[in-house]
Write a protein that holds these residues in place. Sequence first.
Motif, PDB file in Angstrom:
ATOM      1  N   UNK A 269       0.833  -1.199   0.000  1.00  0.00           N
ATOM      2  CA  UNK A 269       0.000   0.000   0.000  1.00  0.00           C
ATOM      3  C   UNK A 269       0.871   1.253   0.000  1.00  0.00           C
ATOM      4  N   UNK A 270       1.998   1.192   0.723  1.00  0.00           N
ATOM      5  CA  UNK A 270       2.914   2.332   0.786  1.00  0.00           C
ATOM      6  C   UNK A 270       3.799   2.424  -0.454  1.00  0.00           C
ATOM      7  N   UNK A 271       4.143   1.274  -1.008  1.00  0.00           N
ATOM      8  CA  UNK A 271       5.025   1.237  -2.196  1.00  0.00           C
ATOM      9  C   UNK A 271       4.527   0.144  -3.143  1.00  0.00           C
ATOM     10  N   UNK A 272       3.540   0.460  -3.988  1.00  0.00           N
ATOM     11  CA  UNK A 272       2.930  -0.549  -4.865  1.00  0.00           C
ATOM     12  C   UNK A 272       3.908  -1.258  -5.796  1.00  0.00           C
ATOM     13  N   UNK A 273       5.058  -0.644  -6.069  1.00  0.00           N
ATOM     14  CA  UNK A 273       6.035  -1.249  -6.978  1.00  0.00           C
ATOM     15  C   UNK A 273       7.129  -2.027  -6.249  1.00  0.00           C
ATOM     16  N   UNK A 274       6.972  -2.228  -4.950  1.00  0.00           N
ATOM     17  CA  UNK A 274       8.005  -2.920  -4.170  1.00  0.00           C
ATOM     18  C   UNK A 274       8.164  -4.361  -4.661  1.00  0.00           C
ATOM     19  N   UNK A 275       9.291  -4.635  -5.297  1.00  0.00           N
ATOM     20  CA  UNK A 275       9.544  -5.981  -5.822  1.00  0.00           C
ATOM     21  C   UNK A 275       9.691  -6.980  -4.678  1.00  0.00           C
ATOM     22  N   UNK A 276      10.354  -6.562  -3.616  1.00  0.00           N
ATOM     23  CA  UNK A 276      10.540  -7.434  -2.447  1.00  0.00           C
ATOM     24  C   UNK A 276       9.189  -7.881  -1.890  1.00  0.00           C
ATOM     25  N   UNK A 277       8.268  -6.931  -1.706  1.00  0.00           N
ATOM     26  CA  UNK A 277       6.949  -7.267  -1.162  1.00  0.00           C
ATOM     27  C   UNK A 277       6.161  -8.150  -2.126  1.00  0.00           C
ATOM     28  N   UNK A 278       6.284  -7.885  -3.415  1.00  0.00           N
ATOM     29  CA  UNK A 278       5.562  -8.692  -4.404  1.00  0.00           C
ATOM     30  C   UNK A 278       6.067 -10.131  -4.423  1.00  0.00           C
ATOM     31  N   UNK A 279       7.390 -10.314  -4.350  1.00  0.00           N
ATOM     32  CA  UNK A 279       7.942 -11.666  -4.349  1.00  0.00           C
ATOM     33  C   UNK A 279       7.481 -12.442  -3.110  1.00  0.00           C
ATOM     34  N   UNK A 280       7.514 -11.781  -1.950  1.00  0.00           N
ATOM     35  CA  UNK A 280       7.094 -12.463  -0.724  1.00  0.00           C
ATOM     36  C   UNK A 280       5.588 -12.733  -0.729  1.00  0.00           C
ATOM     37  N   UNK A 281       4.807 -11.840  -1.331  1.00  0.00           N
ATOM     38  CA  UNK A 281       3.358 -12.062  -1.435  1.00  0.00           C
ATOM     39  C   UNK A 281       3.065 -13.292  -2.283  1.00  0.00           C
ATOM     40  N   UNK A 282       3.845 -13.478  -3.334  1.00  0.00           N
ATOM     41  CA  UNK A 282       3.683 -14.669  -4.175  1.00  0.00           C
ATOM     42  C   UNK A 282       4.033 -15.929  -3.371  1.00  0.00           C
ATOM     43  N   UNK A 283       5.098 -15.844  -2.573  1.00  0.00           N
ATOM     44  CA  UNK A 283       5.473 -16.980  -1.730  1.00  0.00           C
ATOM     45  C   UNK A 283       4.386 -17.272  -0.687  1.00  0.00           C
ATOM     46  N   UNK A 284       3.749 -16.216  -0.185  1.00  0.00           N
ATOM     47  CA  UNK A 284       2.655 -16.384   0.769  1.00  0.00           C
ATOM     48  C   UNK A 284       1.500 -17.160   0.131  1.00  0.00           C
ATOM     49  N   UNK A 285       1.189 -16.825  -1.127  1.00  0.00           N
ATOM     50  CA  UNK A 285       0.148 -17.562  -1.852  1.00  0.00           C
ATOM     51  C   UNK A 285       0.508 -19.043  -1.930  1.00  0.00           C
TER      52      UNK A 285
ATOM     53  N   UNK B 128       6.134 -11.128 -12.651  1.00  0.00           N
ATOM     54  CA  UNK B 128       7.247 -10.336 -12.129  1.00  0.00           C
ATOM     55  C   UNK B 128       8.510 -10.553 -12.954  1.00  0.00           C
ATOM     56  N   UNK B 129       8.696 -11.777 -13.437  1.00  0.00           N
ATOM     57  CA  UNK B 129       9.880 -12.084 -14.231  1.00  0.00           C
ATOM     58  C   UNK B 129       9.867 -11.331 -15.556  1.00  0.00           C
ATOM     59  N   UNK B 130       8.692 -11.216 -16.162  1.00  0.00           N
ATOM     60  CA  UNK B 130       8.574 -10.455 -17.410  1.00  0.00           C
ATOM     61  C   UNK B 130       8.931  -8.988 -17.161  1.00  0.00           C
ATOM     62  N   UNK B 131       8.472  -8.467 -16.024  1.00  0.00           N
ATOM     63  CA  UNK B 131       8.706  -7.057 -15.697  1.00  0.00           C
ATOM     64  C   UNK B 131      10.138  -6.815 -15.197  1.00  0.00           C
TER      65      UNK B 131
END
Length: 344
Positions: free
Chosen positions: A268-284, A300-303
């Motif tokens: 929410x604070x940093x929508x482009x945070x790659x670190x948060x996105x990778x961990x969110x995928x791991x959470x799924x 994420x890999x494409x981007x």
Amino acid sequence: MPSKHSLFIVYAAVILAACIVLCDDCVAFSFPFRTFGEGDLVPAAEFVEYNNKQVQSFAGLKGKYVLAVFWGADIQEKREHSILLLKQLNTLESFFKDRNITLLSVNIQGDVAETIADVLKQSGSSGKVYIDPSQQAYASLGIYVMPALLFIDKSGKAAAGFGYSRNSVAHLKGEIEILLGEKTKAQVEEDLNPKVVEKSGDEKQAIHHLNFAFVLLKRGMTDQAIREFEKAIELEPNSAQAAAEVGCLYLETGDLAKAEVSLAKGLALAPDSLRAKMCSAQLEARRGNMVRALASLEKLLIENPNTPRIRYLIGRLLQEQGQSPKALKYYREAYETLNKQIAE
């Protein structure tokens, strides 16, 4: 007893997990043309439109500001850089339009139609694309860095040129603003390297806790690191980095509920945070949504094709699903990407 192949897969994963580090893709962006320099007339060159074979030339564009982007995809690294550069240029579409700058996108290396179409699709480019079928333009311009940017003024002279780097488009935009009299060199320098604003006492303390948390992580002290990240968040509630990092650590320790809350806050604070996105995928994945997790990581890999950790994570999830050959492919690509970054 595990087979030799499965042991090799596990060994590869462990080695990559130990080696992968985040590394910026930094390539020099000096003037990338051999046959002329800044301020010189640009050599004559003709290009053929990719779809309908109409001819375009620098001579035909004289009297206009022209931004030529020369790209190729004959090897994976060039392909990735070309996609990233074209994506960056897409974000400046209105900037170019407002200044009547003609964008000339040229696949300069004679890539096959399938490759060109794939680069355009992944970069989201929808404008005209030209090719250099005889490679006469490639030779006459003396291009030695790929991809390359060339800004040509109305008299047909080279006003600025850059080889690829992560921030080459930002530098190009600044050069254009200077050339058009919109900004001074000092103003552009300030935009590219903003001055550090003096931080409050709480912000300084938050940074101290944040940095100490990373030190503790290097020492393997996860619980203590979590406490330091939480202290940083108490002092600076809008610290996206601290929220993302502590969310990833909660995921690592198995506290999925806290991980979800922290990662959601970080994004929410940093929508482009790659670190948060990778961990969110791991959470799924941890919650059993493996298909969704893999889809998120593939996106994420494409981007972010130059981030080895994404390939490693995909490999690990595939390994957990028993898809060892596919997992090994991603582990190998992660290793190769990492090696390339270290060499640079």
